[in-house]
Design a protein around this motif. Structure first.
Motif, PDB file in Angstrom:
ATOM      1  N   PHE A 134       0.837  -1.197   0.000  1.00 16.63           N
ATOM      2  CA  PHE A 134       0.000   0.000   0.000  1.00 16.63           C
ATOM      3  C   PHE A 134       0.873   1.248   0.000  1.00 16.63           C
ATOM      4  N   THR A 135       0.383   2.284  -0.663  1.00 11.45           N
ATOM      5  CA  THR A 135       0.927   3.629  -0.514  1.00 11.45           C
ATOM      6  C   THR A 135      -0.171   4.490   0.079  1.00 11.45           C
ATOM      7  N   ILE A 136       0.141   5.257   1.114  1.00 13.61           N
ATOM      8  CA  ILE A 136      -0.863   6.124   1.734  1.00 13.61           C
ATOM      9  C   ILE A 136      -0.329   7.539   1.876  1.00 13.61           C
ATOM     10  N   TRP A 137      -1.228   8.511   1.812  1.00 12.22           N
ATOM     11  CA  TRP A 137      -0.873   9.902   2.080  1.00 12.22           C
ATOM     12  C   TRP A 137      -2.149  10.731   2.223  1.00 12.22           C
ATOM     13  N   ASP A 138      -1.978  11.945   2.712  1.00 15.50           N
ATOM     14  CA  ASP A 138      -3.130  12.800   2.985  1.00 15.50           C
ATOM     15  C   ASP A 138      -3.942  13.097   1.737  1.00 15.50           C
ATOM     16  N   CYS A 139      -5.225  13.295   1.960  1.00 16.85           N
ATOM     17  CA  CYS A 139      -6.110  13.737   0.880  1.00 16.85           C
ATOM     18  C   CYS A 139      -6.778  15.034   1.332  1.00 16.85           C
ATOM     19  N   PHE A 140      -5.992  16.099   1.343  1.00 15.09           N
ATOM     20  CA  PHE A 140      -6.515  17.384   1.786  1.00 15.09           C
ATOM     21  C   PHE A 140      -7.661  17.856   0.890  1.00 15.09           C
ATOM     22  N   HIS A 141      -7.629  17.459  -0.373  1.00 11.47           N
ATOM     23  CA  HIS A 141      -8.649  17.899  -1.325  1.00 11.47           C
ATOM     24  C   HIS A 141      -9.683  16.799  -1.567  1.00 11.47           C
ATOM     25  N   VAL A 142     -10.101  16.162  -0.477  1.00 14.91           N
ATOM     26  CA  VAL A 142     -11.054  15.064  -0.591  1.00 14.91           C
ATOM     27  C   VAL A 142     -12.376  15.529  -1.195  1.00 14.91           C
ATOM     28  N   GLY A 143     -12.665  16.833  -1.111  1.00 12.92           N
ATOM     29  CA  GLY A 143     -13.900  17.364  -1.693  1.00 12.92           C
ATOM     30  C   GLY A 143     -13.993  17.163  -3.187  1.00 12.92           C
ATOM     31  N   ARG A 144     -12.865  16.942  -3.835  1.00 13.41           N
ATOM     32  CA  ARG A 144     -12.879  16.651  -5.273  1.00 13.41           C
ATOM     33  C   ARG A 144     -13.552  15.306  -5.559  1.00 13.41           C
TER      34      ARG A 144
END
Length: 259
Positions: A134-144
């Motif tokens: 897995f690769t994980i990281w923040d999704c600050f723009h999840v509203g997209r």
């Protein structure tokens, strides 16, 4: 640590190893074979800063706060997910220090690329397809992707790379809310996935100074608390308290093309 991981694997224990992409590849090279009971998760990495500079930061803050630091929390969510801060807990202040990227000297140094390891400026592990499960990281723009998940509580982007990873994801997905998108949509705008950071032109002088002057002198010299720094901090706090921080940040990103 690598020896411990190998020992646990050979004992039949299930190991979940999480780290930067270079750490995952280092572990794989060390083990020399795949283990069914090994799960690897790489965290998308912007760069790895110098431990020396962090010690200087602690020294600086202890001098400034006139107290012994007990704990430092990186990216604390005191002001919400989209305005993460450094949170310092000392013997007396119980964690009242909250400063963001616009005002905290450690965050300012890190995001200026002045204190990164040299290898981070030409990282060979930045690519979309990786050796981890897995690769994980923040999704600050999840509203997209989902208005429902855009609740300022935090969202994580996940890339699943292996059959093992897909089986694990299918087993655990009932425990959280998610939206499935294409890999290309997931990585769009994430420059840190494929582009190395560029060193600050002051880096050599910064490290020369770090080895000869105090933490207070170092950060006051390179990252002083100027009127502009204080003004930006006040503006960010005002936007947060007025409830318009998310909107203001989206507008800023759109105008500056920063992600």
């Amino acid at each position: 640590m690598l020896h411990t991981v190998k020992s646990f694997l050979e004992q039949g224990k299930t190991v979940c190893f999480s780290g930067t992409p270079c750490q995952i590849e280092g572990l794989k090279c060390y083990l020399k074979k795949d283990y069914e009971n090994l799960i690897t998760v790489d965290v998308v990495c912007r760069a790895v800063p110098s431990p020396l500079i962090f010690r200087k930061y602690v020294e600086f803050q202890e001098q400034k706060l006139a107290d012994k630091i007990k704990t430092v929390r990186f990216r604390d969510k005191y002001y919400g997910y989209k305005y993460s801060t450094m949170n310092i807990i000392t013997d007396r202040n119980h964690g009242n220090y909250h400063q963001g990227v616009e005002s905290d000297p450690w965050l300012r140094a890190f995001f200026s690329n002045i204190c990164d390891r040299p290898s981070c400026h030409n990282c060979r592990f930045r690519n979309q397809y990786r050796v981890s499960d897995f690769t994980i990281w923040d999704c600050f723009h999840v509203g997209r992707f989902s208005k429902e998940l855009d609740n300022d509580k935090g969202a994580t982007r996940v890339l699943v790379h292996t059959d093992k990873g897909r089986k694990i994801f299918e087993h655990i997905k009932k425990n959280f809310a998610f939206v499935e998108v294409t890999p290309e949509e997931a990585v769009a705008g994430a420059k840190e996935m494929q582009e190395s950071v560029k060193a600050d032109e002051r880096r050599q002088a910064f490290f020369e100074d770090a080895n000869r002057i105090s933490g207070e002198e170092l950060f006051q010299k390179y990252f002083p608390s100027t009127f502009r720094v204080k003004a930006e901090h006040c503006i960010r706090l005002a936007c947060y308290r007025l409830g318009i921080y998310s909107v203001a940040k989206k507008l800023y990103v759109r105008l500056t093309h920063k992600y």
